[in-house]
Design an enzyme around this catalytic site. Structure first.
Site, PDB file in Angstrom:
ATOM      1  CE1 TYR A   1       9.047-110.739  70.862  1.00 42.66           C
ATOM      2  CE2 TYR A   1       7.368-109.100  70.353  1.00 42.66           C
ATOM      3  CZ  TYR A   1       8.584-109.430  70.907  1.00 42.66           C
ATOM      4  OH  TYR A   1       9.367-108.449  71.465  1.00 42.66           O
TER       5      TYR A   1
ATOM      6  CG  HIS B   1      10.492-102.434  76.169  1.00 42.39           C
ATOM      7  ND1 HIS B   1       9.615-101.374  76.032  1.00 42.39           N
ATOM      8  CD2 HIS B   1      10.035-103.415  75.344  1.00 42.39           C
ATOM      9  CE1 HIS B   1       8.669-101.717  75.159  1.00 42.39           C
ATOM     10  NE2 HIS B   1       8.905-102.943  74.731  1.00 42.39           N
TER      11      HIS B   1
HETATM   12 ZN   LIG Z   1       7.379-104.625  70.605  1.00 35.07          ZN
END
Ligand SMILES: [Zn+2]
Length: 383
Positions: free
Chosen positions: A304, A141
Site C-alpha cells: 500500500y 483473503h
Molecule cells: Zn497484505
C-alpha cells in the site's frame, strides 16, 4: 542480489493494461495504479524485454473456472455487482462499503486477475515456462463464499487447483504481511498441498488468524504452516526465521512447483501494517523462494506504499530472471519518481535504526514462534 539466484530459465510475465480502468474508490488503500507503476519501472529497467522471458496478456477467467473454488451464489452476487450497484445479498457475501466495495467492473477485474494467475499456472504446468510472475494476483483473503480483505476471487487458490489438476504437487509460500487465510482454508484438510504463511501476528493485524496451532485438519496435520511475527520485525530476523522454517519443510515435502504470494506490505513504510522489512530483505526472501522452487508460479499481493510495490516487484522479476539491477532507478522513470513522491532514486532502502527494545521484542517473539513451528509442525514431516 543476482549472485544468489540460479541461471536464467524460461520465464513468463503475465500482465494486463486493462487494470487501469478499475478503481476501488478514492479512499481505498488498494490503488490500482500500483500495477501500472510497477510495469513502468520494469520497462524502464529493461525487464520487459529479456532474452528468456515472454510477456503474456491475461484474459478473464471463465465462470466455470471460478466456481472450482467459489460458490455459485457468491459468484451470482459478484456478477450482479458488476454494474457498480450493490445487489441485495451483497453484505451476506462480504461486499459493501469498507474493505470490499462494490464498484463498476468488480466482477470483470476479479475475473481478469483470476485469469492471469490461472494462465501463469497453465504456462508452468504445460512446460512453457519454468517460472511465471503475475504481480496483479495473490489476492489471498477471498473465501469460497465471500469477499474479504480487498480480495473478491482467490486467484492463488485457482492457480493451485490448476496445477493440481495437471497432477503436480504444490507448496504455497506467502510472505505478505497478512495471513494467507483464504488459501489456508481452501487446503486445510488436504495433505497434498502444503501452505506456509509468514505474517504479522493475528492479535495485531487483519485477518486475526495465522497462529502456529492452525496446523491443518485431522488428515492433514502439519500441512498448514504459520509463522507469526511481532510488530517491527526487521529483515534480518525475518530472513533468519524464514531460513529455519521454509527450506526444511520444502525439502521434506518435495513439491513439483511452488506458488508464491509476494505481498510487499511487510515493508517498514507500509501504511496498513507494522512490520519493518526493507526492499533488500524482501528481495532476499524472493531469492530464497526462487532457489528453493523446482518450478515457480509467483503472484503479487498486498502493498500500500506504491513506491515499495514498484521497487519490490521489479526486483522480484529481476531475481526470477537471474538479472542484476543497477541500484539507481533509471533516468526514464524520473516522471514517476516525482509524481509518486519517491524519497530517493534508489532501488534499495537506506538503513533505519529502530530502538533496541523494539528490536529485542521482535527478536524474542520470532524465536519463540520458530521453536513452536519446529515443535508443532516438523514432526509431521519427519523433521
Ligand atoms: Zn497484505
Amino acid at each position: 542480489m543476482a549472485s544468489m539466484t540460479s541461471p536464467p530459465r524460461k520465464t513468463a510475465l503475465v500482465h494486463s493494461h486493462a487494470f487501469d480502468r478499475f478503481d476501488y474508490g478514492a479512499q481505498h488503500p488498494l490503488r490500482m495504479e500500483r500495477l501500472g507503476l510497477t510495469w513502468r519501472l520494469m520497462e524502464a529497467y529493461g525487464l520487459i524485454r529479456l532474452p528468456h522471458a515472454t510477456v503474456f496478456t491475461s484474459e478473464p477467467a471463465d465462470e466455470r473456472d471460478i466456481v472450482a473454488l467459489h460458490t455459485q451464489s457468491y459468484v451470482d452476487v459478484l456478477k450482479a455487482a458488476n454494474t457498480g450497484e450493490a445487489p441485495r445479498a451483497a453484505s451476506l457475501h462480504g461486499l459493501g462499503p469498507g474493505d470490499n466495495p462494490v464498484f463498476p467492473g468488480v466482477w470483470d477485474v476479479a475475473r481478469l486477475i483470476a485469469g492471469g494467475s490461472r494462465l501463469a499456472a497453465e504456462l508452468v504446468a504445460r512446460g512453457e515456462a519454468d517460472r511465471a510472475f503475475h504481480f496483479a494476483g495473490g489476492l489471498h483473503h477471498a473465501m469460497h463464499n465471500r469477499a474479504s480483505g480487498f480480495c473478491y476471487v482467490n486467484d492463488a487458490v485457482l492457480a493451485i487447483l490448476t496445477l493440481r489438476s495437471a497432477g503436480l504437487r504444490v507448496a504455497y509460500v506467502d510472505i505478505d504481511a497478512h495471513h494467507g487465510d483464504g488459501v489456508q482454508a481452501a487446503f486445510y484438510d488436504d495433505p497434498d498441498v502444503l501452505t506456509i504463511s509468514t505474517h504479522e501476528r493475528g492479535e495485531r493485524l487483519f485477518p486475526g488468524t495465522g497462529f502456529v496451532q492452525e496446523s491443518g485438519g485431522a488428515g492433514a496435520l502439519g500441512y498448514s504452516v504459520n509463522l507469526p511475527l511481532e510488530a517491527y520485525t526487521e529483515s534480518e530476523d525475518f530472513l533468519a526465521a524464514f531460513e529455519h522454517v521454509v527450506p526444511p519443510l520444502l525439502r521434506a515435502f518435495r513439491p513439483d512447483v511452488v506458488v508464491a504470494q509476494l505481498g510487499v506490505d511487510a515493508h517498514l513504510t507500509d501504511p496498513l501494517t507494522h512490520l519493518a522489512l526493507d526492499v533488500q530483505g524482501f528481495a532476499r526472501a524472493v531469492a530464497r523462494i526462487v532457489e528453493l522452487s523446482p518450478k515457480l508460479v509467483a503472484l503479487g499481493g498486498g502493498g500500500y506504499d506504491l513506491r515499495n510495490v514498484a521497487r519490490g516487484w521489479s526486483a522480484a522479476w529481476a531475481i526470477i530472471n537471474g538479472v542484476e539491477l543497477p541500484p539507481s532507478l533509471p533516468a526514464s522513470f524520473a516522471p514517476d519518481l516525482r509524481r509518486f513522491d519517491f524519497e530517493g532514486n534508489t532501488l534499495w532502502d537506506a538503513p533505519v535504526e529502530l530502538p533496541a527494545p523494539v528490536r529485542e521484542r521482535a527478536h524474542t517473539y520470532v524465536t519463540t514462534q520458530v521453536a513452536a513451528v519446529q515443535r508443532v509442525i516438523f514432526p509431521h514431516h519427519g523433521l
